[in-house]
Design a protein around this motif. Structure first.
Motif, PDB file in Angstrom:
ATOM      1  N   PHE A 123       8.231  -2.470  -0.814  1.00 46.40           N
ATOM      2  CA  PHE A 123       8.336  -1.427  -1.835  1.00 46.40           C
ATOM      3  C   PHE A 123       8.222  -1.973  -3.262  1.00 46.40           C
ATOM      4  O   PHE A 123       8.421  -1.229  -4.226  1.00 46.40           O
ATOM      5  N   ALA A 124       7.916  -3.268  -3.401  1.00 44.33           N
ATOM      6  CA  ALA A 124       7.789  -3.854  -4.739  1.00 44.33           C
ATOM      7  C   ALA A 124       6.443  -3.460  -5.352  1.00 44.33           C
ATOM      8  O   ALA A 124       5.410  -3.554  -4.694  1.00 44.33           O
ATOM      9  N   TRP A 125       6.465  -3.040  -6.595  1.00 41.83           N
ATOM     10  CA  TRP A 125       5.222  -2.665  -7.283  1.00 41.83           C
ATOM     11  C   TRP A 125       4.539  -3.906  -7.869  1.00 41.83           C
ATOM     12  O   TRP A 125       3.320  -4.040  -7.807  1.00 41.83           O
ATOM     13  N   PHE A 126       5.325  -4.823  -8.439  1.00 45.96           N
ATOM     14  CA  PHE A 126       4.776  -6.055  -9.010  1.00 45.96           C
ATOM     15  C   PHE A 126       4.946  -7.208  -8.036  1.00 45.96           C
ATOM     16  O   PHE A 126       5.837  -7.189  -7.177  1.00 45.96           O
ATOM     17  N   ASP A 127       4.104  -8.236  -8.204  1.00 47.77           N
ATOM     18  CA  ASP A 127       4.276  -9.468  -7.443  1.00 47.77           C
ATOM     19  C   ASP A 127       5.482 -10.235  -7.996  1.00 47.77           C
ATOM     20  O   ASP A 127       5.759 -10.197  -9.205  1.00 47.77           O
ATOM     21  N   ALA A 128       6.178 -10.944  -7.126  1.00 47.39           N
ATOM     22  CA  ALA A 128       7.387 -11.664  -7.544  1.00 47.39           C
ATOM     23  C   ALA A 128       7.090 -12.718  -8.605  1.00 47.39           C
ATOM     24  O   ALA A 128       7.963 -13.051  -9.418  1.00 47.39           O
ATOM     25  N   ASN A 129       5.873 -13.252  -8.651  1.00 47.58           N
ATOM     26  CA  ASN A 129       5.516 -14.308  -9.601  1.00 47.58           C
ATOM     27  C   ASN A 129       4.873 -13.789 -10.884  1.00 47.58           C
ATOM     28  O   ASN A 129       4.474 -14.585 -11.736  1.00 47.58           O
ATOM     29  N   ASP A 130       4.751 -12.481 -11.033  1.00 50.91           N
ATOM     30  CA  ASP A 130       4.226 -11.919 -12.287  1.00 50.91           C
ATOM     31  C   ASP A 130       5.267 -12.090 -13.391  1.00 50.91           C
ATOM     32  O   ASP A 130       6.434 -11.710 -13.229  1.00 50.91           O
ATOM     33  N   GLY A 131       4.857 -12.652 -14.528  1.00 49.30           N
ATOM     34  CA  GLY A 131       5.774 -12.821 -15.654  1.00 49.30           C
ATOM     35  C   GLY A 131       5.950 -11.542 -16.452  1.00 49.30           C
ATOM     36  O   GLY A 131       5.250 -10.551 -16.228  1.00 49.30           O
ATOM     37  N   PRO A 132       6.869 -11.540 -17.433  1.00 52.64           N
ATOM     38  CA  PRO A 132       7.149 -10.325 -18.223  1.00 52.64           C
ATOM     39  C   PRO A 132       5.918  -9.786 -18.962  1.00 52.64           C
ATOM     40  O   PRO A 132       5.681  -8.572 -18.978  1.00 52.64           O
ATOM     41  N   LEU A 133       5.132 -10.674 -19.571  1.00 56.95           N
ATOM     42  CA  LEU A 133       3.939 -10.222 -20.293  1.00 56.95           C
ATOM     43  C   LEU A 133       2.919  -9.616 -19.339  1.00 56.95           C
ATOM     44  O   LEU A 133       2.312  -8.579 -19.628  1.00 56.95           O
ATOM     45  N   GLU A 134       2.762 -10.239 -18.191  1.00 56.89           N
ATOM     46  CA  GLU A 134       1.803  -9.717 -17.211  1.00 56.89           C
ATOM     47  C   GLU A 134       2.263  -8.375 -16.667  1.00 56.89           C
ATOM     48  O   GLU A 134       1.458  -7.455 -16.491  1.00 56.89           O
ATOM     49  N   ARG A 135       3.541  -8.234 -16.426  1.00 56.61           N
ATOM     50  CA  ARG A 135       4.057  -6.945 -15.932  1.00 56.61           C
ATOM     51  C   ARG A 135       3.869  -5.848 -16.975  1.00 56.61           C
ATOM     52  O   ARG A 135       3.540  -4.702 -16.639  1.00 56.61           O
ATOM     53  N   ARG A 136       4.082  -6.190 -18.246  1.00 58.38           N
ATOM     54  CA  ARG A 136       3.869  -5.203 -19.299  1.00 58.38           C
ATOM     55  C   ARG A 136       2.391  -4.800 -19.373  1.00 58.38           C
ATOM     56  O   ARG A 136       2.066  -3.612 -19.545  1.00 58.38           O
ATOM     57  N   THR A 137       1.517  -5.771 -19.207  1.00 55.68           N
ATOM     58  CA  THR A 137       0.085  -5.482 -19.219  1.00 55.68           C
ATOM     59  C   THR A 137      -0.311  -4.594 -18.051  1.00 55.68           C
ATOM     60  O   THR A 137      -1.059  -3.618 -18.213  1.00 55.68           O
ATOM     61  N   ILE A 138       0.194  -4.922 -16.855  1.00 56.65           N
ATOM     62  CA  ILE A 138      -0.111  -4.123 -15.663  1.00 56.65           C
ATOM     63  C   ILE A 138       0.400  -2.697 -15.834  1.00 56.65           C
ATOM     64  O   ILE A 138      -0.275  -1.726 -15.457  1.00 56.65           O
ATOM     65  N   THR A 139       1.589  -2.565 -16.418  1.00 53.35           N
ATOM     66  CA  THR A 139       2.157  -1.228 -16.633  1.00 53.35           C
ATOM     67  C   THR A 139       1.256  -0.392 -17.538  1.00 53.35           C
ATOM     68  O   THR A 139       1.015   0.803 -17.280  1.00 53.35           O
TER      69      THR A 139
END
Length: 507
Positions: free
Chosen positions: A44-60
């Motif tokens: 049920f995780a949307w992001f990969d566990a190794n995605d950093g904060p900047l990458e998660r913000r970009t993906i969002t």
């Protein structure tokens, strides 16, 4: 052959040399994109566990601006496209004298226009910004939807439908091309699923909207309810088109949009570089280009696969289950329009389930998911093949589950996106060819398999669909096997290259 330890060391050195460690100002800037997606795929995780904060913000941000526009645009496309059957059962048949095979003819004319524009328009995106091309086509089909409101004859309506199809043709493939330009392979199928849910929502909304318009506006200002359906749909279309000029990101090659910082745009580009996803160089029609597109296995394997998939649910496109509902005397026009929302409602759950499972479990989940879906769809076809002996409840089951094969769409087009990841122009060509050639088959097979005058039985059509459930599963098994084999060969080649490089350096 190098040892495992040598391969790891060489790969790490290659990673280090590609980064900006401050010692070489000519090295490209790195932004910390996830180089090693986790093998722990929490379901049920949307992001990969190794995605950093900047990458998660970009993906969002990518999710919000791409998926919201892709979803809403395809939703309104399905309303504008799907109103034909609802208008037909709501008085258009009688008003325009469509008592023969005109309904299936209108579907075939639409299919012809849809497939004609698909390939050139998708390749168009390799040269021009998608954030301008796509909203412009939406404005265009909105204009012709308004014109359907005033159609006075079959010929006039057919002309408008053809123009709508020409302008709607680029949308689906262009969105898949955009998705493949921003997302990793472990992210893509879920996003394609979210995008394709809009087709279910659009189909569901069409029925509910048609029922409400017929109830509220039938006879208003002297116009029948089916004409109001087209007018209301066009009023929804125009604001969505205009919004796209400001919100759609296009592709990384099109440049940074206002909602990205420099770092976010940089990490988005870096993510695709790590995936081997290339920017387009700009399509040019030449012998070398055609040889590049047709000289690889992608076109010859994926296009026939997609044709079998689409032929397996052709009855939905030609309105087969809806015409069965209309033939039941106990249901009113409003009830039939409302009932058409049931199948796509189930489809929403199916689309997200199938796409999520494949994204999390990988390629090995593709065949089981498709086999289960086609198995259920195969069983449902016998409600129509044995029409005179099957129960009313069995036919209702077949009507309700009719969306199950359509729900596999995110898998098909994501497989193509990933297979052609290293060549942006080929990716645009193959993805658009899959749907264009499938739709081309639709334009003539529907005449043979689902002539309107045979409604609601369509014996030949439903036998054909049952056969294609089997061939589609078999072709899927071949694609999974062949893709695994190709990946294994590529991995061995890369390991050999890295090992040779490490050996040269140690020597």
């Amino acid at each position: 052959m190098a040892s495992k330890e040598q391969v790891i060391v060489a790969a790490q050195e290659a990673d280090d040399s590609s980064g900006n460690n401050g010692s070489n100002p000519n090295q490209p800037t790195t932004y910390g994109a996830n180089r090693n997606p986790s093998s722990d795929k929490r379901f049920f995780a949307w992001f990969d566990a190794n995605d950093g904060p900047l990458e998660r913000r970009t993906i969002t941000k990518l999710d919000f601006f791409i998926l919201s526009y892709a979803f809403i645009g395809f939703w309104v496309l399905y309303i504008d496209r799907g109103l034909l059957t609802n208008a037909y059962i709501s008085g258009m048949r009688e008003d325009l004298g469509l008592f023969g095979n005109e309904l299936v003819s209108l579907s075939s004319i639409y299919s012809a226009g849809y497939c004609i524009s698909m390939i050139p328009a998708t390749l168009f995106l390799t040269r021009f910004p998608a954030q301008y091309v796509i909203p412009t086509t939406i404005l265009g089909w909105g204009v012709f939807t308004i014109l359907c409101f005033r159609a006075q004859s079959y010929g006039e309506l057919a002309g408008y439908r053809f123009c709508i199809a020409l302008l709607q043709g680029p949308y689906f493939c262009s969105i898949h091309y955009i998705l493949g330009s921003w997302y990793r392979k472990d992210e893509l199928v879920r996003r394609a699923g979210v995008f394709y849910v809009s087709s279910s929502v659009g189909t569901m909304t069409t029925g509910l909207l048609a029922a409400r318009i017929y109830q509220s506006l039938h006879g208003a200002l002297g116009y029948p309810g089916w004409r109001w359906m087209y007018l209301v749909a066009s009023c929804i279309t125009f604001p969505i088109a205009i919004w796209g000029f400001f919100s759609l990101p296009g592709t990384p090659r099109d440049g940074k949009r206002w909602f990205f910082t420099e770092e976010e745009f940089g990490i988005a580009q870096e993510r695709m570089a790590l995936q081997g996803r290339s920017n387009p160089k700009g399509f040019t029609l030449s012998k070398a280009t055609l040889k590049r597109f047709l000289g690889r296995w992608h076109f010859w394997v994926l296009v026939p696969w997609n044709i079998q998939w689409l032929m397996g649910y052709l009855s939905m496109a030609t309105g087969g289950p809806t015409l069965w509902l209309r033939a039941q005397p106990q249901y009113s026009t409003v009830q039939v329009n409302n009932f058409t929302a049931i199948s796509p409602s189930i489809g929403i759950v199916l689309i997200m389930t199938f796409s999520w499972v494949v994204d999390k479990k990988g390629r090995n989940a593709i065949l089981p998911v498709i086999a289960v879906a086609c198995g259920i769809h195969f069983v449902s076809k016998f409600a129509w093949i044995l029409y005179d002996t099957t129960s009313f409840e069995y036919k209702w089951f077949a009507t309700a589950i009719n969306y199950i094969e359509v729900s596999l769409s995110p898998i098909n087009y994501s497989v193509a996106n990933l297979a052609c990841a290293g060549d942006a122009e080929e990716r645009a060509f193959v993805v658009s060819s899959m749907l264009a050639l499938s739709t081309a088959f639709n334009s003539w097979v529907s005449f043979v398999a689902f002539p309107t005058v045979q409604a609601p039985r369509f014996f030949r059509g439903y036998v054909m669909e049952a056969v294609f459930q089997i061939t589609y599963v078999g072709w899927t098994a071949f694609i999974v096997w062949f893709s695994n084999r190709q990946d294994k060969k590529e991995a061995e080649r890369k390991e050999s290259d890295i090992g040779d490089a490490a050996g040269e350096k140690s020597g």
